[in-house]
Design a protein around this motif. Structure first.
Motif, PDB file in Angstrom:
ATOM      1  N   HIS A  42      11.814  -3.440  -1.130  1.00  0.00           N
ATOM      2  CA  HIS A  42      11.302  -4.805  -1.304  1.00  0.00           C
ATOM      3  C   HIS A  42      10.235  -5.086  -0.243  1.00  0.00           C
ATOM      4  N   PHE A  43      10.516  -4.658   0.969  1.00  0.00           N
ATOM      5  CA  PHE A  43       9.593  -4.825   2.104  1.00  0.00           C
ATOM      6  C   PHE A  43       8.257  -4.121   1.819  1.00  0.00           C
ATOM      7  N   PHE A  44       8.313  -2.855   1.451  1.00  0.00           N
ATOM      8  CA  PHE A  44       7.065  -2.120   1.224  1.00  0.00           C
ATOM      9  C   PHE A  44       6.328  -2.630  -0.011  1.00  0.00           C
ATOM     10  N   ALA A  45       7.071  -3.091  -1.025  1.00  0.00           N
ATOM     11  CA  ALA A  45       6.422  -3.584  -2.242  1.00  0.00           C
ATOM     12  C   ALA A  45       5.620  -4.856  -1.973  1.00  0.00           C
ATOM     13  N   ALA A  46       6.019  -5.616  -0.952  1.00  0.00           N
ATOM     14  CA  ALA A  46       5.332  -6.883  -0.663  1.00  0.00           C
ATOM     15  C   ALA A  46       3.847  -6.650  -0.373  1.00  0.00           C
ATOM     16  N   PHE A  47       3.535  -5.559   0.325  1.00  0.00           N
ATOM     17  CA  PHE A  47       2.130  -5.299   0.687  1.00  0.00           C
ATOM     18  C   PHE A  47       1.235  -5.240  -0.564  1.00  0.00           C
ATOM     19  N   GLY A  48       1.759  -4.611  -1.622  1.00  0.00           N
ATOM     20  CA  GLY A  48       0.965  -4.457  -2.841  1.00  0.00           C
ATOM     21  C   GLY A  48       0.760  -5.774  -3.566  1.00  0.00           C
ATOM     22  N   LYS A  49       1.693  -6.708  -3.394  1.00  0.00           N
ATOM     23  CA  LYS A  49       1.607  -7.972  -4.136  1.00  0.00           C
ATOM     24  C   LYS A  49       0.511  -8.891  -3.579  1.00  0.00           C
ATOM     25  N   PHE A  50       0.398  -8.960  -2.244  1.00  0.00           N
ATOM     26  CA  PHE A  50      -0.641  -9.851  -1.699  1.00  0.00           C
ATOM     27  C   PHE A  50      -1.924  -9.093  -1.352  1.00  0.00           C
ATOM     28  N   ASP A  51      -1.962  -7.816  -1.668  1.00  0.00           N
ATOM     29  CA  ASP A  51      -3.116  -6.991  -1.317  1.00  0.00           C
ATOM     30  C   ASP A  51      -4.471  -7.552  -1.795  1.00  0.00           C
ATOM     31  N   PRO A  52      -4.564  -8.145  -3.021  1.00  0.00           N
ATOM     32  CA  PRO A  52      -5.885  -8.627  -3.459  1.00  0.00           C
ATOM     33  C   PRO A  52      -6.514  -9.658  -2.521  1.00  0.00           C
ATOM     34  N   VAL A  53      -5.716 -10.356  -1.722  1.00  0.00           N
ATOM     35  CA  VAL A  53      -6.328 -11.318  -0.788  1.00  0.00           C
ATOM     36  C   VAL A  53      -6.358 -10.791   0.653  1.00  0.00           C
ATOM     37  N   ALA A  54      -5.515  -9.800   0.950  1.00  0.00           N
ATOM     38  CA  ALA A  54      -5.372  -9.373   2.347  1.00  0.00           C
ATOM     39  C   ALA A  54      -6.652  -8.766   2.915  1.00  0.00           C
ATOM     40  N   SER A  55      -7.439  -8.093   2.073  1.00  0.00           N
ATOM     41  CA  SER A  55      -8.642  -7.445   2.615  1.00  0.00           C
ATOM     42  C   SER A  55      -9.832  -8.390   2.708  1.00  0.00           C
ATOM     43  N   LYS A  56      -9.708  -9.575   2.130  1.00  0.00           N
ATOM     44  CA  LYS A  56     -10.869 -10.488   2.084  1.00  0.00           C
ATOM     45  C   LYS A  56     -10.800 -11.598   3.120  1.00  0.00           C
ATOM     46  N   HIS A  57      -9.735 -11.646   3.905  1.00  0.00           N
ATOM     47  CA  HIS A  57      -9.550 -12.792   4.811  1.00  0.00           C
ATOM     48  C   HIS A  57      -9.187 -12.345   6.225  1.00  0.00           C
ATOM     49  N   TRP A  58      -9.764 -11.267   6.670  1.00  0.00           N
ATOM     50  CA  TRP A  58      -9.400 -10.747   7.991  1.00  0.00           C
ATOM     51  C   TRP A  58      -9.644 -11.760   9.107  1.00  0.00           C
TER      52      TRP A  58
END
Ligand SMILES: [Zn+2]
Length: 509
Positions: free
Chosen positions: A138-154
């Protein structure tokens, strides 16, 4: 959140009352240690103490895992994305409510949806379900779920984490990210594998790696510029986060095909070699993934090769991030920690959970102590995500063996915690005392990948070097010799700042 000094003094006075009044002869550290023991069974006093305590640096910190789900929801709203009401995945518009893909904005005020998304993007409220049985997955899967915004808001993400770090009296942060945002991986995909590392490297260097490095540095420039603007770092009232010294580690996704891992490593070493903000290369992703295990020895040989070419680039490695039953026992016995140090040139180890299962564990621990290989211990995450509680938790093992340790958060957003909570677990769960906490804080700066000579005479020997030995009592006005050292060394400056903070902190007890 912050208590006033008067409240603090009252708590201190209440806890101190009833104890013999022989405190004058004790050192400030002794008095503080005594206070912590008296506060140990008072959750309010203990947390207040730990909040105020100087905490040095967080050396094991994943940027995308450190940001809280609530922030990612805000970014998804800003980007006009859609959220799947069941899977909590993000997608581009147009949304389709009939198909369950609603505007992300709905997750602001639709409270059941908001709770579902936060729970999906973190381990909050985790309960095993038939299709979601393991907190670690569940922990590792979380990264993939919010990934579309994570790289655009550093920029926003960095602002969040340095602000939080400063609130907890941290002065240094090394965070892991992929500066090139996946370009090196794409370049590696165009290569055919060749066992000749030098040939692979020259093909990448002549085939577009320079652009990958330039783009990666530009991404960091943009992120830092935005962070500083958000925090007002160049204005009249800068946010407290501006005072945190921030450095980056170039992460390499170790579960990818070997040519892509090689290309990522080359990009990491090249960027770190060219840009002082990027201080190290680190291998990430769940260590029990197929390629992470299957190619482990190959990855170590790659690191050995790159270390020969870029000897000044630091290496920190996730190592021994495996637990009994999770993998075949042969993998626990496969000396992942030892090989990370001896072949992969790791100066620091993240997690190190399976140390007692490695071949000749006593010898390995002695070697780590002797070579001053620091363990980045994410004690609370180890309990919640890995189930490493009680006798299985490795924190006391490393401390007892004399291995340098610092407490780090790993993924404070997904784990729903912060560094102070990790300190609390060390005290409450493993009976760590104040001198040990202080030693771990000092170790965090001693082993930080910042340049310059140390304030201490030798690795993990916290005796002040001669030029500053007479200056500790008055850190605001160091002597000429001490000032010269501080002017020449960023590391010593951070350590000096921290010792001054300890002086102020301990003076309260
Ligand atoms: Zn990690």
């Amino acid at each position: 959140m912050k208590k006033t000094v008067s409240t603090w003094m009252i708590i201190a006075a209440v806890l101190a009352s009833g104890s013999p009044a022989s405190t004058q002869s004790q050192s400030p550290t002794d008095r503080t240690a005594k206070y912590l023991e008296s506060a140990r069974n008072s959750p309010v006093a203990l947390l207040d103490f730990l909040e105020r305590m100087p905490k040095g640096g967080d050396l094991h910190h994943h940027l995308t895992g450190a940001v809280y789900a609530e922030s990612y929801i805000d970014y998804a709203v800003e980007d006009g994305l859609c959220i799947d009401k069941v899977a909590a995945t993000l997608s581009a518009p147009p949304c389709d409510a009939a198909a369950g893909r609603v505007p992300a904005a709905q997750a602001l005020t639709d409270f059941p949806l908001r709770n579902h998304v936060i729970d999906s993007w973190s381990i909050r409220n985790f309960v095993p379900a038939p299709d979601d049985r393991d907190v670690r997955h569940h922990f590792f899967a979380a990264f993939g779920k919010f990934d579309p915004v994570a790289s655009k808001h550093w920029g926003e993400m960095l602002a969040e984490v340095v602000h939080r770090a400063s609130l907890q009296n941290e002065i240094y942060l090394e965070t892991m990210l992929t500066p090139d945002q996946g370009e090196a991986t794409k370049l590696g995909r165009t290569l055919e594998w060749n066992d000749d590392f030098a040939a692979m490297r020259s093909r990448l260097l002549s085939g577009g790696m320079n652009q990958v490095v330039a783009d990666g540095r530009k991404n960091l420039d943009d992120a830092e510029t935005k962070m500083r603007a958000i925090l007002g770092c160049d204005g009249a009232a800068p946010d407290i986060g501006c005072g945190v010294t921030l450095r980056f580690q170039n992460q390499v996704l170790r579960a990818f095909p070997k040519e892509e891992v090689f290309a990522q490593m080359l990009a990491g070493f090249e960027i770190a070699n060219a840009d002082p903000r990027v201080v190290a290369v680190n291998l990430v992703q769940s260590q029990d993934e197929y390629r992470a295990l299957h190619d482990f020895d190959l990855h170590m040989r790659m690191l050995d090769y790159f270390h020969g070419i870029y000897p000044n680039v630091h290496i920190a490695l996730h190592a021994g991030e495996l637990t009994p039953g999770e993998v075949k026992p042969e993998e626990l016995w496969a000396s992942h920690i030892r090989k990370s140090i001896e072949i992969g040139h790791a100066e620091r180890i993240g997690h190190g959970l399976d140390v007692m299962y490695e071949k000749d564990a006593p010898g390995l621990l002695a070697e780590m102590a002797q070579r001053h290989i620091l363990v980045e211990d994410c004690v609370y995450s180890h309990e919640l995500v890995r189930g490493m509680t009680g006798e299985e938790n490795v924190l006391p093992i490393y401390l007892k063996a004399g291995v340098p340790v610092s407490i780090a958060t790993d993924d404070e957003g997904i784990v729903r915690s912060e560094l102070t909570g990790y300190f609390r677990r060390a005290v409450e769960g493993y009976h760590v005392d104040y001198p040990t906490l202080k030693q771990m804080v000092r170790a965090s700066l001693e082993h930080a990948f910042v340049s310059g000579a140390s304030l201490w005479v030798a690795a993990d020997n916290f005796t002040v070097v001669p030029p500053c030995a007479q200056d500790m009592a008055n850190p605001a006005a160091p002597s000429k010799a001490c000032s010269a050292l501080l002017a020449s060394s960023e590391k010593a400056r951070l350590q000096w700042k921290e010792e001054a903070a300890f002086g102020k902190f301990e003076a309260q007890f």
